[in-house]
Scaffold this motif. Structure first.
Motif, mmCIF file in Angstrom:
data_model
loop_
_atom_site.group_PDB
_atom_site.id
_atom_site.type_symbol
_atom_site.label_atom_id
_atom_site.label_comp_id
_atom_site.label_asym_id
_atom_site.label_seq_id
_atom_site.Cartn_x
_atom_site.Cartn_y
_atom_site.Cartn_z
ATOM 1 N N LEU A 1 13.953 -20.523 -107.028
ATOM 2 C CA LEU A 1 14.534 -21.584 -107.859
ATOM 3 C C LEU A 1 13.528 -22.138 -108.870
ATOM 4 O O LEU A 1 13.646 -23.291 -109.297
ATOM 5 C CB LEU A 1 15.068 -22.719 -106.984
ATOM 6 C CG LEU A 1 16.370 -22.439 -106.222
ATOM 7 C CD1 LEU A 1 16.821 -23.676 -105.455
ATOM 8 C CD2 LEU A 1 17.479 -21.967 -107.154
ATOM 9 N N PRO B 1 11.888 -23.173 -112.223
ATOM 10 C CA PRO B 1 12.586 -23.590 -113.450
ATOM 11 C C PRO B 1 12.707 -22.491 -114.490
ATOM 12 O O PRO B 1 13.736 -22.383 -115.175
ATOM 13 C CB PRO B 1 11.719 -24.752 -113.965
ATOM 14 C CG PRO B 1 11.068 -25.294 -112.731
ATOM 15 C CD PRO B 1 10.813 -24.110 -111.848
ATOM 16 N N ARG C 1 13.062 -19.380 -113.975
ATOM 17 C CA ARG C 1 14.001 -18.347 -113.533
ATOM 18 C C ARG C 1 15.438 -18.882 -113.409
ATOM 19 O O ARG C 1 16.380 -18.105 -113.237
ATOM 20 C CB ARG C 1 13.587 -17.801 -112.157
ATOM 21 C CG ARG C 1 12.369 -16.910 -112.184
ATOM 22 C CD ARG C 1 12.098 -16.334 -110.794
ATOM 23 N NE ARG C 1 13.247 -15.632 -110.224
ATOM 24 C CZ ARG C 1 13.262 -15.115 -109.006
ATOM 25 N NH1 ARG C 1 12.189 -15.222 -108.231
ATOM 26 N NH2 ARG C 1 14.338 -14.487 -108.549
ATOM 27 N N LEU C 2 15.580 -20.212 -113.486
ATOM 28 C CA LEU C 2 16.880 -20.815 -113.207
ATOM 29 C C LEU C 2 18.000 -20.336 -114.133
ATOM 30 O O LEU C 2 19.101 -19.998 -113.657
ATOM 31 C CB LEU C 2 16.765 -22.339 -113.248
ATOM 32 C CG LEU C 2 17.995 -23.104 -112.744
ATOM 33 C CD1 LEU C 2 18.307 -22.738 -111.292
ATOM 34 C CD2 LEU C 2 17.779 -24.618 -112.873
ATOM 35 N N THR D 1 19.029 -16.908 -113.034
ATOM 36 C CA THR D 1 19.662 -16.966 -111.717
ATOM 37 C C THR D 1 21.099 -17.439 -111.834
ATOM 38 O O THR D 1 22.017 -16.848 -111.247
ATOM 39 C CB THR D 1 18.878 -17.925 -110.796
ATOM 40 O OG1 THR D 1 17.538 -17.429 -110.655
ATOM 41 C CG2 THR D 1 19.518 -18.006 -109.424
ATOM 42 N N LEU D 2 21.327 -18.494 -112.609
ATOM 43 C CA LEU D 2 22.693 -19.013 -112.781
ATOM 44 C C LEU D 2 23.574 -18.030 -113.539
ATOM 45 O O LEU D 2 24.777 -17.922 -113.267
ATOM 46 C CB LEU D 2 22.644 -20.357 -113.513
ATOM 47 C CG LEU D 2 22.019 -21.516 -112.727
ATOM 48 C CD1 LEU D 2 21.955 -22.771 -113.595
ATOM 49 C CD2 LEU D 2 22.810 -21.797 -111.453
ATOM 50 N N SER E 1 19.415 -20.064 -122.089
ATOM 51 C CA SER E 1 19.585 -21.519 -122.079
ATOM 52 C C SER E 1 19.636 -22.043 -123.505
ATOM 53 O O SER E 1 19.110 -21.414 -124.437
ATOM 54 C CB SER E 1 18.461 -22.206 -121.294
ATOM 55 O OG SER E 1 17.207 -21.927 -121.890
#
Length: 318
Positions: free
Chosen positions: A34, A36, A38-39, A42-43, A157
């Protein structure tokens, strides 16, 4: 109130607890799971699981079933990457309405097969499933790489906001708003007893058809999320996603008989399946066993829902 009573009262609680346990195990095995940085990725990997699960839920709540939503998401992926982008129709303001219109129309067609032609939901949606797999293979016999396009940001993002939050959030917001209308109440009433719902003045045919339309629309968003993640067309994923949505919804507490459940439970169900896949990948389990685990989770969740967590069963036993 004991744990079993809590699980019976909140159908999503079992999947939520299982997801927390799997999340802890994943973090223990891979501490950067988790992180930051990689978040967003991942999502983005999680989003197709969740959205296909969301797409499965309305039909089940209406008392039916739709196994074609996973292949529909894959078809939308192929249609966007292998047809719209090469033909110059891939701009977001053109592609998004087209993709959602096509996915909603296919969902509606499945619904009409069930409600107007009176085909059994499994037969109708399985027929549509094979049609969609055939169409996906026809327009993309081999994976086609996508040129640079707007969907790429949905797998990364926008500033601090992961793009996958947008795709999942749009569907969640739509469901949240629908919960404030009579539609979802009528949907649940139809799933619980279509005879009683009809007697109360609910247009069962329209409500049940719209459930499939809504599922198709959600699958369309799932196809966009899948395209954002892969940046290529992958017709071969149709069979992989065929039953994932069903497994996520049932694991999340949505009753196969209809009338009980919602997207919150489906979210946790999809999260369990995703974390299970990540765990198996991290420890080097063969990919064939991942499919085995999905089937096992589906069977166990149906058994648990039909026995341990069913108030009706408890009443009969008493």
């Amino acid at each position: 109130m004991n744990a079993i009573a809590i699980l019976r009262r909140h159908a999503w609680a079992f999947a939520c607890g299982l997801a927390i346990l799997l999340l802890i195990i994943n973090i223990a095995i891979s501490p950067s799971f988790l992180a930051p940085d990689r978040l967003p990725a991942t999502l983005a990997t999680l989003a197709p699981f969740v959205l296909v699960g969301f797409a499965s839920t309305p039909a089940i709540l209406s008392g039916g079933i739709d196994v074609s939503v996973g292949p529909l998401a894959t078809f939308i992926n192929c249609f966007f990457v292998a047809v719209l982008l090469p033909s110059g129709l891939g701009d977001w303001y053109t592609a998004i309405p087209l993709l959602l219109l096509v996915s909603a129309a296919i969902g509606t067609a499945t619904g009409l097969l069930v409600t107007v032609l009176r085909l059994h939901p499994v037969v109708a949606s399985t027929g549509v499933l094979f049609v969609l797999i055939g169409l996906s293979i026809t327009i993309s016999k081999s994976p086609v790489s996508a040129p640079p396009n707007w969907s790429d940001g949905l797998a990364k993002s926008y500033g601090w906001l992961p793009g996958a939050v947008i795709t999942i959030g749009i569907v969640a917001l739509a469901w949240f708003l629908l919960r404030r209308t009579a539609f979802v109440s009528n949907l649940l009433a139809t799933g619980e007893s279509d005879v009683s719902a009809y007697g109360s003045g609910v247009n069962v045919t329209v409500v049940r058809t719209l459930a499939y339309t809504l599922g198709g629309l959600f699958a369309g968003v799932g196809g966009v999320a899948l395209s954002a993640l892969l940046q290529s067309s992958q017709a071969s994923l149709a069979t992989t996603y065929a039953l994932l949505g069903l497994a996520a919804a049932v694991l999340g507490g949505t009753a196969l008989g209809g009338g009980k459940g919602g997207l919150l439970g489906t979210f946790f169900g999809a999260l369990v399946l995703y974390l299970l896949q990540q765990l198996f990948t991290a420890v080097g389990v063969q990919s064939s066993l991942v499919q085995f685990s999905y089937g096992l989770v589906l069977v166990l969740s149906v058994l648990i829902g039909a026995t341990l967590l069913s108030p009706r069963t408890r009443k009969i036993r008493a």
